[in-house]
Scaffold this active site. Structure first.
Site, PDB file in Angstrom:
ATOM      1  N   HIS A 140       0.824  -1.211   0.000  1.00 45.57           N
ATOM      2  CA  HIS A 140       0.000   0.000   0.000  1.00 45.57           C
ATOM      3  C   HIS A 140       0.853   1.254   0.000  1.00 45.57           C
ATOM      4  O   HIS A 140       2.035   1.210   0.354  1.00 45.57           O
ATOM      5  CB  HIS A 140      -0.886   0.007   1.246  1.00 45.57           C
ATOM      6  CG  HIS A 140      -0.083  -0.023   2.517  1.00 45.57           C
ATOM      7  ND1 HIS A 140       0.417  -1.208   3.043  1.00 45.57           N
ATOM      8  CD2 HIS A 140       0.375   0.967   3.324  1.00 45.57           C
ATOM      9  CE1 HIS A 140       1.121  -0.937   4.126  1.00 45.57           C
ATOM     10  NE2 HIS A 140       1.118   0.380   4.319  1.00 45.57           N
TER      11      HIS A 140
ATOM     12  N   HIS B 193       5.419   6.071  -1.260  1.00 42.07           N
ATOM     13  CA  HIS B 193       6.180   4.843  -1.475  1.00 42.07           C
ATOM     14  C   HIS B 193       5.358   3.618  -1.111  1.00 42.07           C
ATOM     15  O   HIS B 193       4.348   3.719  -0.408  1.00 42.07           O
ATOM     16  CB  HIS B 193       7.446   4.875  -0.620  1.00 42.07           C
ATOM     17  CG  HIS B 193       7.167   4.796   0.861  1.00 42.07           C
ATOM     18  ND1 HIS B 193       6.773   5.888   1.608  1.00 42.07           N
ATOM     19  CD2 HIS B 193       7.183   3.743   1.722  1.00 42.07           C
ATOM     20  CE1 HIS B 193       6.594   5.524   2.873  1.00 42.07           C
ATOM     21  NE2 HIS B 193       6.815   4.227   2.963  1.00 42.07           N
TER      22      HIS B 193
END
Lengths: 170, 170
Positions: B34, B115
């Site tokens: 995620h 990220h």
């Protein structure tokens, strides 16, 4: 990819179910405790968008409803599955019926017995042990269900949520 | 309960990330790959409904956008975290900004570096090994992000989805 439709009950009920699934359900790590509305089937990316539209329409046509669970039951001797039985609910049955009337996947293999699995793939001996203990539990959970979930399976077997559908008109 | 806000990228990107997370991320089994938009914070049942309303409004005010990832990077020496770097995106930054301007949880501890974590809690030696291998990978993923997710943590540490929010006007 494999997709399916489930209801995730409240965190409280999921935590309760997990306390047993941890020991008795080999799929414990792959999906949180759930009520299956549509068994898994293979679907393409394009089809998922289409299914999502159908599910949104179904969700709009149903209102939030209550579920109650008071006992632990078993699918033995058909399957050695021990589960939290969800008391009969016409709203839940109608929701299940509408979702399963969509022309995706296979028709249901069994009559709809709404449940949250606590243990499965148990040997006959394990099943007898586990069920004879769990059937004695005194339970009484009632909660409101106001959403259901279109889920998909990652390559490692874990199920993630593609979309949640809130019941009722916005 | 603990809640947070994340973007789950496509199944393809999740499967790619998991092929590394399996070995290098101790949280591999607790949450799918995620992009974190709002770090976890404690919330009550009532507050979740309120947060959900705010997030729905934010989602309506943003349009779907693309993300691209081309390289693997690291937060070393601040943290021994190896990650898929998401290329700068004003849409993603604005979405992050709007979600973090809501008065819930703590303000972000760090500047936003979008990220997808591949490895964390690595020893210095492991970090050097893993990063020196992964940095050589040639990557080029681009995909559309059209939703984000309000997630909550079960007692066993696993994160489940409370609600998905689709970007853009319906």
């Amino acid at each position: 990819m494999k997709v399916g439709v489930v209801i995730y009950p409240s965190k409280k009920l999921q935590d309760f179910a997990n306390s047993y699934r941890k020991r008795y359900d080999p799929y414990y790590a792959l999906i949180p405790p759930h009520i299956t509305l549509k068994a898994k089937f293979e679907s393409s990316d394009n089809e998922i968008a289409e299914i999502s539209n159908h599910l949104e329409e179904i969700a709009r046509n149903h209102q939030p409803f209550s579920i109650t669970t008071k006992k632990i039951s078993t699918f033995h001797p058909v399957n050695n599955v021990v589960y939290l039985k969800i008391e009969p609910s016409s709203e839940l049955e109608k929701l299940y019926g509408d979702i399963n009337s969509l022309a995706y996947g296979n028709p249901p293999e069994y009559a709809f017995v709404p449940h949250i699995t606590l243990g499965q793939e148990l040997s006959d001996g394990e099943h007898t042990d586990v069920y004879s203990q769990l059937r004695l539990l005194k339970l009484d959970f009632t909660e409101e269900i106001d959403r259901f979930h279109l889920v998909y399976q990652l390559d490692n077997g874990v199920w993630n949520v593609y979309e949640t559908f809130l019941l009722g008109e916005k």
